[in-house]
Structures are given as structure tokens and as C-alpha cells.
Design an enzyme around this catalytic site. Structure first.
Site, PDB file in Angstrom:
ATOM      1  N   GLU A  63      -4.224  12.651 -21.982  1.00 34.24           N
ATOM      2  CA  GLU A  63      -3.465  13.172 -20.840  1.00 34.24           C
ATOM      3  C   GLU A  63      -2.628  12.053 -20.247  1.00 34.24           C
ATOM      4  OE1 GLU A  63      -7.456  13.398 -19.107  1.00 34.24           O
ATOM      5  OE2 GLU A  63      -6.508  12.994 -17.167  1.00 34.24           O
TER       6      GLU A  63
ATOM      7  N   LEU B  77      -9.713   1.474 -15.645  1.00 28.68           N
ATOM      8  CA  LEU B  77      -9.707   1.711 -17.086  1.00 28.68           C
ATOM      9  C   LEU B  77      -9.282   0.452 -17.811  1.00 28.68           C
ATOM     10  CD1 LEU B  77      -7.800   5.129 -17.137  1.00 28.68           C
ATOM     11  CD2 LEU B  77     -10.219   4.791 -17.632  1.00 28.68           C
TER      12      LEU B  77
ATOM     13  N   LYS C 110      -1.183   9.206 -17.865  1.00 26.91           N
ATOM     14  CA  LYS C 110      -1.706   8.346 -16.805  1.00 26.91           C
ATOM     15  C   LYS C 110      -0.688   8.387 -15.672  1.00 26.91           C
ATOM     16  CE  LYS C 110      -3.830   3.864 -16.034  1.00 26.91           C
ATOM     17  NZ  LYS C 110      -3.251   3.512 -14.769  1.00 26.91           N
TER      18      LYS C 110
ATOM     19  N   CYS D 199      34.056 -19.816  -3.349  1.00 26.91           N
ATOM     20  CA  CYS D 199      33.454 -18.543  -2.967  1.00 26.91           C
ATOM     21  C   CYS D 199      34.452 -17.410  -3.219  1.00 26.91           C
ATOM     22  CB  CYS D 199      33.062 -18.584  -1.495  1.00 26.91           C
ATOM     23  SG  CYS D 199      32.577 -16.977  -0.845  1.00 26.91           S
TER      24      CYS D 199
ATOM     25  N   LYS E 144     -10.060  10.071 -23.273  1.00 27.77           N
ATOM     26  CA  LYS E 144     -11.451  10.094 -22.796  1.00 27.77           C
ATOM     27  C   LYS E 144     -12.317  10.831 -23.820  1.00 27.77           C
ATOM     28  CE  LYS E 144      -9.715  10.524 -18.071  1.00 27.77           C
ATOM     29  NZ  LYS E 144      -9.399  11.444 -16.980  1.00 27.77           N
TER      30      LYS E 144
ATOM     31  N   ARG F 208      -9.084   4.769  -3.050  1.00 30.74           N
ATOM     32  CA  ARG F 208      -9.925   4.038  -3.984  1.00 30.74           C
ATOM     33  C   ARG F 208     -10.410   2.731  -3.358  1.00 30.74           C
ATOM     34  NH1 ARG F 208      -8.885   0.218  -8.217  1.00 30.74           N
ATOM     35  NH2 ARG F 208     -10.344   0.484  -9.929  1.00 30.74           N
TER      36      ARG F 208
ATOM     37  N   CYS G  78      33.133 -17.150   6.326  1.00 31.10           N
ATOM     38  CA  CYS G  78      33.011 -16.306   5.136  1.00 31.10           C
ATOM     39  C   CYS G  78      32.560 -14.907   5.550  1.00 31.10           C
ATOM     40  CB  CYS G  78      32.011 -16.923   4.165  1.00 31.10           C
ATOM     41  SG  CYS G  78      31.727 -15.887   2.722  1.00 31.10           S
TER      42      CYS G  78
ATOM     43  N   ASP H  34      -2.146 -18.328   4.998  1.00 29.81           N
ATOM     44  CA  ASP H  34      -1.329 -17.130   4.822  1.00 29.81           C
ATOM     45  C   ASP H  34      -0.232 -17.384   3.793  1.00 29.81           C
ATOM     46  OD1 ASP H  34      -2.879 -15.986   6.672  1.00 29.81           O
ATOM     47  OD2 ASP H  34      -1.344 -15.822   8.241  1.00 29.81           O
ATOM     48  N   ALA H  35       0.309 -18.604   3.828  1.00 27.96           N
ATOM     49  CA  ALA H  35       1.419 -18.916   2.918  1.00 27.96           C
ATOM     50  C   ALA H  35       0.938 -18.903   1.465  1.00 27.96           C
ATOM     51  CB  ALA H  35       2.013 -20.277   3.273  1.00 27.96           C
TER      52      ALA H  35
ATOM     53  N   TYR I 202      -8.326  14.922 -12.100  1.00 28.55           N
ATOM     54  CA  TYR I 202      -8.659  14.578 -13.486  1.00 28.55           C
ATOM     55  C   TYR I 202     -10.068  14.011 -13.659  1.00 28.55           C
ATOM     56  CZ  TYR I 202      -6.961  10.050 -11.754  1.00 28.55           C
ATOM     57  OH  TYR I 202      -6.747   8.939 -11.014  1.00 28.55           O
TER      58      TYR I 202
ATOM     59  N   TYR J 189      -1.571 -17.274   0.321  1.00 31.75           N
ATOM     60  CA  TYR J 189      -1.897 -15.887  -0.008  1.00 31.75           C
ATOM     61  C   TYR J 189      -0.613 -15.130  -0.368  1.00 31.75           C
ATOM     62  CZ  TYR J 189      -3.559 -11.105   0.603  1.00 31.75           C
ATOM     63  OH  TYR J 189      -3.853  -9.783   0.402  1.00 31.75           O
ATOM     64  N   ASP J 190       0.402 -15.306   0.461  1.00 33.13           N
ATOM     65  CA  ASP J 190       1.665 -14.617   0.195  1.00 33.13           C
ATOM     66  C   ASP J 190       2.246 -15.056  -1.142  1.00 33.13           C
ATOM     67  OD1 ASP J 190       1.439 -13.289   2.524  1.00 33.13           O
ATOM     68  OD2 ASP J 190       2.833 -14.564   3.642  1.00 33.13           O
TER      69      ASP J 190
ATOM     70  N   ASP K  49       1.221   7.594 -12.358  1.00 33.38           N
ATOM     71  CA  ASP K  49       1.451   6.359 -11.618  1.00 33.38           C
ATOM     72  C   ASP K  49       1.508   6.669 -10.124  1.00 33.38           C
ATOM     73  OD1 ASP K  49       1.833   3.726 -11.196  1.00 33.38           O
ATOM     74  OD2 ASP K  49       3.907   3.662 -11.905  1.00 33.38           O
TER      75      ASP K  49
ATOM     76  N   CYS L 201      35.610 -15.935   0.474  1.00 31.22           N
ATOM     77  CA  CYS L 201      36.401 -16.669   1.470  1.00 31.22           C
ATOM     78  C   CYS L 201      37.163 -17.847   0.884  1.00 31.22           C
ATOM     79  CB  CYS L 201      35.501 -17.145   2.610  1.00 31.22           C
ATOM     80  SG  CYS L 201      34.400 -18.477   2.134  1.00 31.22           S
TER      81      CYS L 201
ATOM     82  N   CYS M 136      28.164 -21.016  -1.011  1.00 27.72           N
ATOM     83  CA  CYS M 136      29.471 -21.054  -0.375  1.00 27.72           C
ATOM     84  C   CYS M 136      29.346 -21.939   0.850  1.00 27.72           C
ATOM     85  CB  CYS M 136      29.867 -19.630   0.022  1.00 27.72           C
ATOM     86  SG  CYS M 136      31.083 -19.562   1.352  1.00 27.72           S
TER      87      CYS M 136
ATOM     88  N   LYS N 249      -1.082   2.121 -22.647  1.00 30.88           N
ATOM     89  CA  LYS N 249       0.092   1.910 -21.803  1.00 30.88           C
ATOM     90  C   LYS N 249       1.392   2.052 -22.594  1.00 30.88           C
ATOM     91  CE  LYS N 249      -1.019   0.661 -17.687  1.00 30.88           C
ATOM     92  NZ  LYS N 249      -0.979  -0.603 -17.205  1.00 30.88           N
TER      93      LYS N 249
HETATM   94  S1  IVH Z   1      -9.558   8.479 -15.271  1.00 30.79           S
HETATM   95  C1  IVH Z   1     -13.584   6.329 -14.847  1.00 30.79           C
HETATM   96  N1  IVH Z   1      -7.283   9.667 -15.665  1.00 30.79           N
HETATM   97  O1  IVH Z   1      -5.820   4.946 -13.421  1.00 30.79           O
HETATM   98  C2  IVH Z   1     -12.115   6.492 -15.025  1.00 30.79           C
HETATM   99  N2  IVH Z   1      -7.310   7.742 -14.304  1.00 30.79           N
HETATM  100  O2  IVH Z   1      -7.659   2.703 -14.267  1.00 30.79           O
HETATM  101  C3  IVH Z   1     -11.513   7.289 -13.963  1.00 30.79           C
HETATM  102  N3  IVH Z   1      -5.114   7.192 -13.355  1.00 30.79           N
HETATM  103  O3  IVH Z   1      -7.631   4.300 -10.548  1.00 30.79           O
HETATM  104  C4  IVH Z   1     -10.059   7.346 -14.055  1.00 30.79           C
HETATM  105  N4  IVH Z   1      -4.008   8.854 -14.243  1.00 30.79           N
HETATM  106  O4  IVH Z   1      -5.606   5.707 -10.320  1.00 30.79           O
HETATM  107  C5  IVH Z   1      -7.896   8.649 -15.074  1.00 30.79           C
HETATM  108  N5  IVH Z   1      -5.327  10.851 -16.049  1.00 30.79           N
HETATM  109  C6  IVH Z   1      -5.959   9.853 -15.472  1.00 30.79           C
HETATM  110  C7  IVH Z   1      -5.285   8.943 -14.657  1.00 30.79           C
HETATM  111  C8  IVH Z   1      -5.989   7.898 -14.093  1.00 30.79           C
HETATM  112  C9  IVH Z   1      -3.929   7.790 -13.461  1.00 30.79           C
HETATM  113  C10 IVH Z   1      -5.337   5.950 -12.598  1.00 30.79           C
HETATM  114  C11 IVH Z   1      -6.326   6.077 -11.482  1.00 30.79           C
HETATM  115  C12 IVH Z   1      -7.364   5.050 -11.690  1.00 30.79           C
HETATM  116  C13 IVH Z   1      -6.785   4.202 -12.716  1.00 30.79           C
HETATM  117  C14 IVH Z   1      -7.918   3.836 -13.615  1.00 30.79           C
END
Ligand code: IVH
Length: 709
Positions: A133, A100, A135, A427, A309, A156, A456, A50-51, A245, A53-54, A137, A430, A450, A333
């Protein structure tokens, strides 16, 4: 050491990473963490502690914090409830949910389009219409409609299998339960992003802070937390939203173009992003990218790039996929957001264990839509390495949307006479000596502390905050804010004072009573007192953790509880363990998972006279429950057990708890020391190894019979 056995990088090493190293490290982490999650879920027993992994997860988060724009779409931090969960049923996506590829520069975008032309055998000047378009978050989800009715909604997950969160998704107003319009295919899977509108997010954190609850770091985390509620009324109250989308399985095509298909989704009742447009060339795509980036701060949702796309769906089909991403789409990005501002002062914050952290006080500056006025400088070596000085203009980066960081000074703007930072030696709260401890060898600890301990005030408040925190005493309605206020007022100076609050309140004049104070009312005051009373009986491990003994985290607290079983026994043993070489000292060191530094810190804590006194006082109110004894007289006590393969009747954690409760030790790997291997379907290498080593092997049913005896 094999690649997957490599450990997480230290924080120091992470800070030294170059951008391309960071990118590689994130790729590696995404892979090993995902493999570990899978192993944990059932393919095979995890062969990672676990450690470890964390540590991998922490490294991933830290690197993403330093290089937010490098965060991968398959990053472990993006997985809803990445922690293995048994709350929601699993659903296999009929069409996998892909991720993507990323582009970080205009060149990457040109190359993306050139690659498409090459793949399709088109001339280098062929027009390829593309959509652009934002992306979003948030968290992607897939909604399945049959005959126009919503049948299920799934996260997902790992792209192949997600979690059934239908009930939660149904509470989102922008997700229709029935599709509108005519000519709707009998099967339609709509995909898109669930997000937390920024305006709602601020309101939520406001409510959380008034209720003394936890603050969400950013809208995406809040969206993830809100979706994974078993109580859907909580999800409903959060007012999440959804942009459609993309799509998965369809019994009929929606359109011949991406743009047309998304327009159809809009006709069916979905919200689609208004910033989506079609462009004929890369220059126009890049202009749209700039335009969207310019609007980023004023949108009501977080975005981290622009997705391009191929518009023609026939071309999309021809282009297909490479591993887990389509050839016909890419995410461009945004770079990490930066700003420059004035470093007005360097303040020192005092932590629970006395650690002094220098914090930069900045002239408030907006970085990516958020006003930043503080940033941690970590420690004095870091300040020296970056050479930041009070009076400097510094570059601030909002990392991972959360922790603002200082990258360094703008040297040309350094005012004359700006002096290098002088570490404090006392400190600031204190006045006690503040020192850097000697670590192994002649290295100094990076942290200055400290030495004032409980004299303190800062350490006391932080300890009290820790005492009531969620994984410790977990007192409802008593959060950091309330503790700070009670301390300030003089009502709570020690943990025991918390349990005297009601009595104290009863002796006060009407107007002075808690229920008449700002932020309180009759109900909240009554509830607080009830919550405090409720916690007078508390699980032993929580109580031990709550004491805030240095180096004792939750795992060690549990270990101590399971070993000593009662608080009295623990306390007695620690008093006698003071004698180095005593049996109690040896017993303590014998506990698997407790080393010398930790052991010394525990003994020091219990033998410090001021702590002794405070504990005696506290124990007149709190009764730590005895822990359940790990049994010593069962047919598996003292044995080492390994689980592998898929367990069908017990969950992994259930099996582990049962085994430990019966006095066995559960290990992740098979060795000559293994006594029993419990192998479910799909067991692989561990089963083979156990057979080679002649280790007793049981099926899950045989195991259940064995422990029932
Ligand atoms: S298209 C086959 N469009 O990005 C591609 N993804 O890396 C299908 N996301 O898991 C995704 N905005 O959570 C697409 N306008 C957008 C998006 C978008 C956010 C995220 C989505 C996906 C991840 C893909």
C-alpha cells in the site's frame, strides 16, 4: 569530543556527503536531536545551546533536501511541532507507535522477505502473502474508541508519548466520532495518517497569498501546522483527511489478516487506501510498487514509498519487533525524483544584505507532479564545481518536496560553444560594484555582494519585506507581495513611508484610493491602516531586529534590548562606540554573545549617515517600548543559575525568563562558575557535579521562595 558533543556539519561539508555518509549522518542527527528534545522537555536540563540545537536541525533539513529518499521515519522534521510545546497535554500510548525500516532497492525487498523466512524457519520458497500500500506522507495519529465512541486522538510524538489533539482530529470528516456496525470491540485504537489533500493544499496557499500570509512549503508541513491549532475552527477550515492503516490496543482481534483487519476498519466508517492489495511473491510486490509510483503524480495526496506488511497476523506476532520497527513490515522508498531540462539563463537575485544569488531559469519541467522553472545555484563556486553552463541540459531534482536543485549537466547534450559561467562584477539592479569579501586569512567569502547598500532598489525592497515580516514588525495584511507593489508604485520607499500610507491615501482621488485597487476593498484597506497604526508602538527587540542590521538576528536583537533597555540608549551608545577603544565599544564587546564582526556591523549601521536620517524619520512614527530591565539589585542578579530535572510548577522557559528578568544568567551546564543549581525530580549528573563542586542546590519550591523575596 564525545559523539553527542559533535557539532552539526557545515553546509559545505553536507554538500560533499556521499549517499551512505548522508544516511549515517541522518541517523546520528535523529538520535541527538531527539535526545535534546527529551532533555529540554524535562528529564534534565539541555546541555546544548540553542544555537547548536538549531544548527543540528538545519543540518538535518539540508541533508534531507539533498537526499529526500533518505529521510527517516523518525526524522526530527516529521515530528509534529518538534519544537518543545506546552500547548497540548501529553498522552502515553498504550501500545507504542513504531516506525518502519526502509528498503531502497528491489534487492532490499528480496532480503526483507528472505529474512522473514529465515526467522520463521521456513523453506526459501515458502509463500508469504504480503500487503502492499502507499506510504502516505502525512502525520500519524492514534484514535482511541471506547464502546464505539472516540475518547481521544493523539499525535505519534516520540512513539511512546504523544500530544492530545482530540479536538483538532474531531474536525476531520474522515474520522468517525462513533464507530459504525456490529461486534465492535469495546476498546479499539485506530492508527493512520492525517494528510492534506493536494487540491485543498493549493487552495490554502492561494488564500494565504491573497491574505498576504505565509505560504506552506508542502502539504505535510501544512497538515502539521493545521493540526496544532488551539483554535479548532482553523483546523476545520483546512479540510484535512485521514487514511486508517493500523491499530494499537484492541480488546478483541479484528481479523486473522492485515487485509481483513483493514477491511473491518473500513466497515467501521474509516477511509482506507484503495491501492492496498495482497500479493504472494516479491515480483508482484515490485510490480505494484512500479504501478503506484506511476500514479504518484496524479494522486490527491503525497506519498513517499510503498509499505509491505506480512498479511497473516499470527506470523506478525511471531515476528515481533527489532528496536523500534516491526520485522514484519518495511517501507520501500521512492528514489528522489529527477528530470532533465534546458538551462535557459542564469539570473542574479539580490538579497536584503546585498548577497547576489545565481538562479537557474529552466525550461519548465514537471518533477514529481510539480512544475519547476527556477532553481537556486547557490553561488559562483558551486556553478564552477558543477560546471553548468547556459544552454546545457541539466538534471533537476526536487529535493525534500520543496527546493528544486540542479545536480549537474548532461555533458553529451552540451551544445557547441556553451561558455563557462562568468561571475558578474556589478549588481544587475543598481550597477554598484559586486565583490566577494575577504574573510579571515586569505579566504574569500563564497557570496558576492552588491556594495550599493540603500541605493540598490533590490536591497531596499528586501529590507522593507524584512521590516514588516512576522518576527520583526509583524504588520498584519502587509506581506512581501504588498510591499513589492507599494514599492513599485512609489508609495513606499522607506520604512517610514509605511506609516505615511494612510495620509497619502486620504489625499488621493476616490478612484485612486487603495480600497478601489485590485486585491483591496474597503475592509482590507481599513484593516491595513489600523494594523500599521497598531504597530507604532512595538517591542524594542522587534524594532531592532526589523532594522535588518547585518549579522543581527532575533537573538542578538533581544540581547541588545535587554542590555540597553531603550532605543535611545542603544543609539547613543553605538554613536560613541564608533571610537575604537572607547568604553561604549568595550561595553558592546563585553556582551556575552556579541563578537567583533557583529559589533562592527552594528556600529557601522548606526553611524552611517543615510541610516541616521532614515531612523530619525522612522522614529517620528514608531515608538519602541523600553525593554524590561534585567534587575541588578535582586538576590540573584549577576548569579549563574542552572536548572535540572523536572520542574513541576514552572515551565522551563518561564523559569528561565524569570531568572533572567531578575538579572541572573541561565546556563545549561554546571561548572565552577555556577552559583545556584535548581534541581527537580530526576536530576542526575548535574546534581552530582554541583554537589562535588559545592554549588548551592535548591528545590523548585526553595527557588520560588528565593525569587519571591
Ligand atoms: S504502518 C508498525 N502504513 O510511516 C508500523 N505506516 O515508519 C506502523 N506511514 O509513523 C506503521 N503510510 O506515519 C504504515 N501505509 C502505511 C503508512 C505508514 C505512512 C507512516 C506513519 C508511520 C511511519 C512508520
Amino acid at each position: 569530543m564525545s559523539e553527542s558533543k559533535r557539532k552539526a556539519l557545515s553546509f559545505e561539508a553536507i554538500k560533499a556527503l556521499s549517499e551512505s555518509e548522508a544516511e549515517q549522518e541522518l541517523e546520528w542527527l535523529a538520535e541527538v536531536i531527539s535526545a535534546a528534545d527529551k532533555a529540554y522537555h524535562g528529564d534534565d536540563a539541555p546541555d546544548m545551546s540553542d544555537a547548536d540545537y538549531d544548527a543540528l536541525r538545519k543540518a538535518n533539513t539540508a541533508i534531507e533536501a539533498l537526499f529526500p529518499h533518505l529521510r527517516r521515519d523518525d526524522s526530527p522534521t516529521l515530528r509534529v511541532g518538534a519544537a518543545p510545546s506546552e500547548k497540548f497535554a501529553k498522552i502515553t500510548h498504550s501500545v507504542p507507535m513504531l516506525s518502519l525500516d526502509n528498503a531502497f532497492s528491489a534487492e532490499d525487498v528480496y532480503e526483507f522477505v528472505a529474512r522473514i523466512r529465515r526467522y520463521l524457519g521456513l523453506p526459501s520458497d515458502a509463500a508469504i502473502p504480503l500487503t502492499a500500500e502507499p506510504k502516505i506522507d502525512g502525520l500519524s495519529a492514534s484514535l482511541r474508541y471506547e464502546e464505539g465512541r472516540l475518547v481521544h486522538g493523539v499525535t505519534r510524538g516520540d512513539g511512546a508519548v504523544g500530544e492530545d489533539i482530540t479536538a483538532n482530529l474531531k474536525t476531520i470528516a474522515s474520522i468517525p466520532q462513533r464507530l459504525e456496525g456490529n461486534h465492535i470491540p469495546s476498546v479499539v485504537e485506530v492508527r493512520g495518517e492525517v494528510y492534506f489533500p493536494r487540491s485543498e493544499f493549493e487552495a490554502l496557499n492561494q488564500r494565504q497569498s491573497e491574505a498576504g500570509g505565509k505560504q506552506f512549503a508542502n502539504p505535510r508541513n501544512a497538515a502539521a501546522g493545521s493540526l496544532r491549532q488551539l483554535d479548532v475552527e482553523i483546523t476545520r477550515s483546512r479540510n484535512l483527511a485521514f487514511f486508517a492503516y493500523a491499530w494499537g490496543e484492541l480488546s478483541d482481534d479484528l481479523s486473522r489478516t492485515q487485509f481483513g483487519a483493514v477491511a473491518r476498519l473500513s466497515d467501521m466508517g474509516f477511509t482506507i487506501n484503495p491501492l492496498m492489495q495482497v500479493f504472494e511473491d516479491v515480483e508482484s510486490l515490485l510490480r505494484h510498487y512500479d504501478k503506484i509510483e506511476g500514479q504518484r503524480a496524479s494522486l490527491d495526496y503525497d506519498i513517499d514509498g510503498v509499505v509491505y506488511k506480512v498479511d497473516d497476523l499470527d506470523l506478525q506476532r511471531r515476528l515481533g519487533f527489532v528496536s523500534r520497527a516491526p520485522r514484519w513490515a518495511i517501507a520501500h522508498k521512492f528514489p528522489a525524483e529527477k528530470a532533465t531540462t534546458l538551462l535557459e539563463a542564469i539570473d542574479i537575485q539580490v538579497g536584503r544584505t546585498g548577497a547576489l544569488t545565481p538562479v537557474a531559469k529552466l525550461q519548465p519541467v514537471t518533477v514529481g507532479g510539480v512544475v519547476v522553472s527556477n532553481a537556486t545555484l547557490h553561488n559562483e563556486d558551486e556553478i564552477a564545481r558543477k560546471d553548468v553552463r547556459v544552454g546545457d541540459t541539466v538534471i533537476v531534482q526536487r529535493a525534500g518536496d520543496v527546493i528544486p536543485q540542479i545536480l549537474g549537466p548532461v555533458l553529451e547534450k552540451r551544445p557547441e560553444g556553451a561558455e563557462p559561467y562568468e561571475p558578474v562584477t556589478v549588481c544587475p539592479v543598481c550597477g554598484s560594484h559586486a565583490v566577494r569579501e575577504q574573510k579571515d586569512g586569505d579566504k574569500e567569502d563564497a557570496i558576492r555582494r552588491c556594495s550599493g547598500g540603500m541605493i540598490c532598489a533590490a536591497q531596499v525592497v528586501e529590507q522593507l519585506k524584512h521590516f514588516v515580516s512576522r518576527n520583526a514588525m509583524d504588520i498584519d495584511g502587509l506581506g512581501e507581495k504588498q510591499i513589492a507593489a507599494f514599492f513599485e508604485e512609489g508609495a513606499v520607499k522607506t520604512a517610514a513611508d509605511i506609516f505615511r500610507l494612510q495620509e497619502r491615501d486620504e489625499q488621493k482621488d476616490r478612484g485612486e484610493k487603495l480600497r478601489n485597487q485590485d486585491g483591496w476593498g474597503a475592509t482590507s484597506a481599513r484593516n491595513l491602516f489600523a494594523a500599521i497604526r497598531e504597530r507604532r508602538s512595538v517591542e524594542l527587540h522587534r524594532f531592532i531586529f526589523a532594522l535588518g542590521i547585518r549579522h543581527v538576528g532575533e537573538t542578538t536583537a533581544k540581547l541588545l534590548a535587554r542590555t540597553y533597555l531603550s532605543f535611545d540608549a542603544l543609539r547613543q551608545a553605538m554613536m560613541t562606540a564608533k571610537e575604537v577603544g572607547s568604553t561604549s565599544w568595550k561595553d558592546l564587546l563585553d556582551i556575552d554573545g556579541i563578537g567583533e564582526v557583529m559589533a562592527k556591523s552594528i556600529v557601522d549601521f548606526f553611524t552611517e549617515p543615510r541610516n541616521e536620517e532614515a531612523l530619525t524619520d522612522l522614529l517620528t512614527y514608531v515608538i519602541p517600548q523600553d525593554a524590561e530591565a534585567a534587575q541588578t539589585d535582586t538576590n540573584i542578579s549577576g548569579k549563574t543559575v542552572v536548572f535540572t530535572g523536572k520542574l513541576e510548577k514552572l515551565s522551563r522557559s518561564e523559569a528561565k525568563n524569570q531568572a533572567e528578568g531578575l538579572g541572573a544568567r541561565v546556563s545549561g551546564s554546571v561548572s565552577a562558575k555556577t552559583d545556584i543549581l535548581v534541581a527537580g525530580p530526576g536530576a542526575g549528573s548535574k546534581l552530582k557535579k554541583a554537589q562535588e563542586l559545592n554549588v548551592k542546590t535548591l528545590t523548585e519550591d526553595e527557588w520560588i521562595d528565593l525569587i519571591a523575596q
